[in-house]
Design an enzyme around this catalytic site. Structure first.
Site, short mmCIF file in Angstrom:
data_model
loop_
_atom_site.label_atom_id
_atom_site.label_comp_id
_atom_site.label_asym_id
_atom_site.label_seq_id
_atom_site.Cartn_x
_atom_site.Cartn_y
_atom_site.Cartn_z
N LYS A 79 0.85 -1.20 0.00
CA LYS A 79 0.00 0.00 0.00
C LYS A 79 0.89 1.24 0.00
O LYS A 79 1.93 1.27 0.66
CB LYS A 79 -0.89 -0.02 1.25
N SER A 154 -9.71 1.94 2.70
CA SER A 154 -8.81 2.66 1.83
C SER A 154 -7.77 1.80 1.12
O SER A 154 -7.19 2.23 0.13
CB SER A 154 -8.09 3.74 2.63
N SER A 178 -9.99 -0.33 6.91
CA SER A 178 -9.36 -0.17 5.59
C SER A 178 -8.67 -1.39 5.02
O SER A 178 -8.29 -1.39 3.85
CB SER A 178 -8.38 1.00 5.60
#
Lengths: 485, 89
Positions: A79, A154, A178
C-alpha cells in the site's frame, strides 16, 4: 490453474522444490499485471526492474542452499502509505506525488529480510481517508468482480491487486476498516492485527492510536504466513507490544470443536442488507455444524462507535497532517505571498476534499470550547466500547459479524454524500476503537452475487484463534475464486 | 449548530474557495450532526491500561541519515538549507 492464481503457500512449496524460480514467478505476475491492470488500476507505481533483481538474488541464494523464509521470492504489493526506501510513496496524494522516502518502514525491513519481491505501490484513498479508493489523486481502482464498482478502501489497490492476481499477497493498513472492508468487497482475506502487534514505524500516520498494518491474501494460510513475517516488537514504535508470536500458519488446524462464537445483535439489525445478513448467518451455521457453539451477545454501545471513531481519527489526523506545510518535503504551491500564505496555498492545493473535511472536523472537535463536548466524550465512549468487548470475551472466543453492511457499490455512487460513505464503516470501526484484531474472510455465495465478507473479531492478541476459525470456514466453503477479467 | 468554516479553515491553515464554501459548510454540519448522538458520560478519563508504553532510554544516538538524503525531498534548498519565505521584517 495458471501460476498467478496459485496461493502463496503453494508457490512457496514450488519454489522450495525448485519447480519454479522466483524470476519466472515474478515475470508471470508482471505479465498478469500487463494483461489486467488497465481494467483494475490497482497500482500507483510499478517497480518491475527492482522486482526482477530481487527475484534473481533470491534464486541465487536458494541455489546456494541457504535456508529461506516461506515468503522468500514471492511477489508482494505494498500500500502506498508504507515507506519504501528509494521507491516513491505518495499516499495517493498530490501532496506526496514526488516523495521518495530515504528509509524503509519497519515492515519493509522485515519483508526484505525475508526475501519478499516487491512488485510496486498500491492505490488507496488519499492518506487512507475513504472507503472506496475514489479519493486517490491519481486514479480510481476498480473491483475485479465488477469493474463498474469500487474495490472498497482505503486499501482498495491492495485488495483489488490480490483478487485480480496482480500480486500474490499485499500489505494494507487499517484505521477504521481499511483492510477488512476492501478485502470483503474483493472476495479476499484481510486481517487487521491487534494494536501494537505490527510496527507502525514508516507508515505515514493518519490516526496513530488506531492505525495498524496487516496482510491481504487469497487464502487464510497465506495471510497467516505474511502476518508471522511482519509482527513483532520494534523499538522504533513506542506503542509496539513486547511479545513473542507463534508461527501462525504452522498452527492452523481448522478445528472449531467447542469454540464459542458470539453473535452480537447490534451487528445484524437495521442498515444491514438481507443478503449480507443471510450470508454471515449461514457462515456461522456452517461453523456450528462443525462443532462450534453459537451464542447471542450484546454490545450496546455499538451505535456510538462511528461517532467516536470519526472524532478520534479526525482529531489525530488534523494533528498528524499538520506536518505537510511545503517546507521539508512534499508539494509546495508555486505562488504565494509570505509564509502563512505559502502554508495555506500549499495545503489547499496539495490535499483533496475528503482530507480537508477530516482535517477541519478534527480541528473543530479539538478547538477551544468544543473539546469536552466532542473529543473527550469520544475518548470516554472508546473506553466503554472497549470494556463491552472485554466483557463479551469472558463468554465467547470469537465474535462473528458482517464486515460491511452491503456489497460493493457503483463508482461515484456515494462521492457527494460523506455520511453515506462513512456508514459503510459501521461494522469495522469498533475493532480499531478497542484495539482488537479482526479478519474478513469470503462467505459462500452464488455466482451471480458480489463478494461478501464474514468478519471474525477476537480478544487482544487472539490472532491465532481468528485465523484458525477463518481457516475452518474456508475449508468448508472453498474460499477465494478468480474473477473474470 | 452553526459552524464557522472560515475560522476552522484558518486554524487548519487551509483556504476554502468561495465556490466551495456552501458545500463544505453543509457537509460539516451533517458530519457534526452525526457525531452529536453521543450520550453524556460522567466517567473520568484515565490512561488506557491496555496500552502501557515503555519509553526508550533518552540517549543521544548518531543519525543514520545524511543531510543530503533528508533534503532530497525538499521543495527548495540553497547552500544546504531549506528555503522559506522571509518571516522577520
Amino acid at each position: 490453474m495458471a501460476i498467478y492464481e496459485k496461493s502463496a503457500a503453494e508457490l512457496s512449496a514450488m519454489l522450495d522444490k525448485k519447480e519454479i524460480s522466483s524470476a519466472e514467478l515474478t515475470k508471470e505476475i508482471f505479465s498478469r499485471i500487463n494483461a489486467v491492470e488497465d481494467k483494475v488500476c490497482a497500482y500507483v507505481t510499478l517497480d518491475e526492474e527492482n522486482a526482477l533483481a530481487q527475484a534473481a538474488e533470491i534464486d541465487r541464494r536458494r541455489a546456494a542452499g541457504e535456508k529461506l523464509s516461506p515468503i522468500a521470492g514471492l511477489p508482494i504489493g505494498i500500500k502506498d502509505n508504507i515507506s519504501t526506501k528509494g521507491l516513491r510513496t505518495t499516499c495517493s496524494s498530490r501532496m506526496l506525488e514526488n516523495y521518495v522516502p530515504p528509509f524503509d518502514a519497519s515492515v519493509m525491513t522485515k519483508l526484505r529480510g525475508a526475501g519478499a519481491v516487491i512488485t510496486g505501490k498500491l492505490n488507496m484513498d488519499e492518506f487512507a481517508m475513504g472507503s472506496s479508493t475514489e479519493t486517490s489523486y491519481f486514479k480510481k481502482t476498480r473491483n475485479p468482480f465488477d469493474t463498474e464498482r469500487i474495490p472498497g478502501g482505503s486499501s482498495g489497490g491492495s485488495a483489488a491487486a490480490v483478487a485480480a492476481c496482480e500480486a500474490v499477497m499485499a500489505l494494507g493498513s487499517d484505521t477504521g476498516g481499511s483492510i477488512r472492508q476492501p478485502a470483503s468487497y474483493c472476495g479476499t482475506v484481510g486481517l487487521k492485527p491487534t494494536y501494537g502487534a505490527v510496527s507502525r514505524y514508516g507508515l505515514v500516520a493518519f490516526a496513530s492510536s488506531l492505525d495498524q498494518i496487516g496482510p491481504i491474501a487469497r487464502t487464510v494460510e497465506d495471510a497467516a504466513m505474511l502476518l508471522s513475517v511482519i509482527c513483532g516488537h520494534d523499538k522504533m514504535d513506542a506503542t509496539s507490544a513486547y511479545r513473542e508470536y507463534p508461527d501462525f500458519a504452522a498452527q492452523l488446524n481448522g478445528n472449531v470443536s467447542g469454540l464459542k462464537i458470539g453473535i452480537p445483535d447490534e451487528y445484524f439489525g437495521e442498515g444491514i442488507d438481507d443478503e449480507v445478513r443471510d450470508a454471515v448467518m449461514n457462515a456461522a451455521a456452517e461453523l456450528e455444524k462443525n462443532g462450534a457453539v453459537l451464542k447471542r451477545i450484546s454490545l450496546p454501545s455499538t451505535d456510538y462507535a462511528l461517532s467516536s471513531y470519526y472524532i478520534i481519527s479526525s482529531a489525530e489526523a488534523s494533528s498528524n497532517l499538520a506536518r505537510f506545510d511545503g517546507v521539508k518535503y512534499g508539494y509546495r504551491a508555486e505562488e504565494y505571498d509570505g509564509l502563512v500564505d505559502m502554508y495555506e496555498k500549499t495545503r489547499s492545493q496539495g490535499f483533496g476534499a475528503e482530507v480537508k473535511r477530516r482535517i477541519m472536523l478534527g480541528t473543530f472537535v479539538l478547538s477551544s470550547g468544543f473539546f469536552d463536548a466532542y473529543y473527550k466524550k469520544a475518548k470516554l465512549l472508546q473506553r466503554r466500547i472497549s470494556a463491552e468487548f472485554t466483557e463479551a470475551f469472558k463468554d465467547v472466543d470469537v465474535i462473528a459479524a458482517p464486515t460491511v453492511p452491503s456489497t460493493a457499490f457503483k463508482i461515484g455512487e456515494n462521492m457527494d454524500d460523506p455520511l453515506k460513505m462513512y456508514a459503510t464503516d459501521i461494522c469495522t470501526v469498533t475493532v480499531n476503537i478497542a484495539g482488537l484484531p479482526a479478519i474478513s474472510v469470503p462467505c459462500a455465495r452464488k455466482s451471480s452475487q458480489l463478494p461478501i465478507g464474514l468478519q471474525l473479531i477476537g480478544g487482544r492478541f487472539a490472532e491465532q484463534t481468528l485465523l484458525n476459525t477463518a481457516y475452518a470456514y474456508e475449508k468448508i466453503i472453498g474460499g477465494y475464486c478468480l474473477p473474470e477479467l | 449548530m452553526d459552524i464557522d468554516i472560515r475560522h476552522i479553515a484558518k486554524l487548519a491553515r487551509l483556504e476554502i474557495a468561495d465556490s466551495e464554501l456552501a458545500q463544505f459548510e453543509q457537509q460539516m454540519k451533517n458530519i457534526v450532526g452525526m457525531v452529536e448522538n453521543m450520550p453524556d458520560i460522567s466517567d473520568e478519563l484515565k490512561p488506557d491500561p491496555n496500552t502501557p508504553m515503555r519509553l526508550r532510554e533518552d540517549k543521544a544516538q548518531a543519525n543514520k541519515f545524511t543531510r543530503e538524503e533528508l533534503m532530497k525531498n525538499a521543495p527548495s534548498v540553497k547552500a544546504g538549507c531549506l528555503v522559506v519565505p522571509k518571516t522577520v521584517e
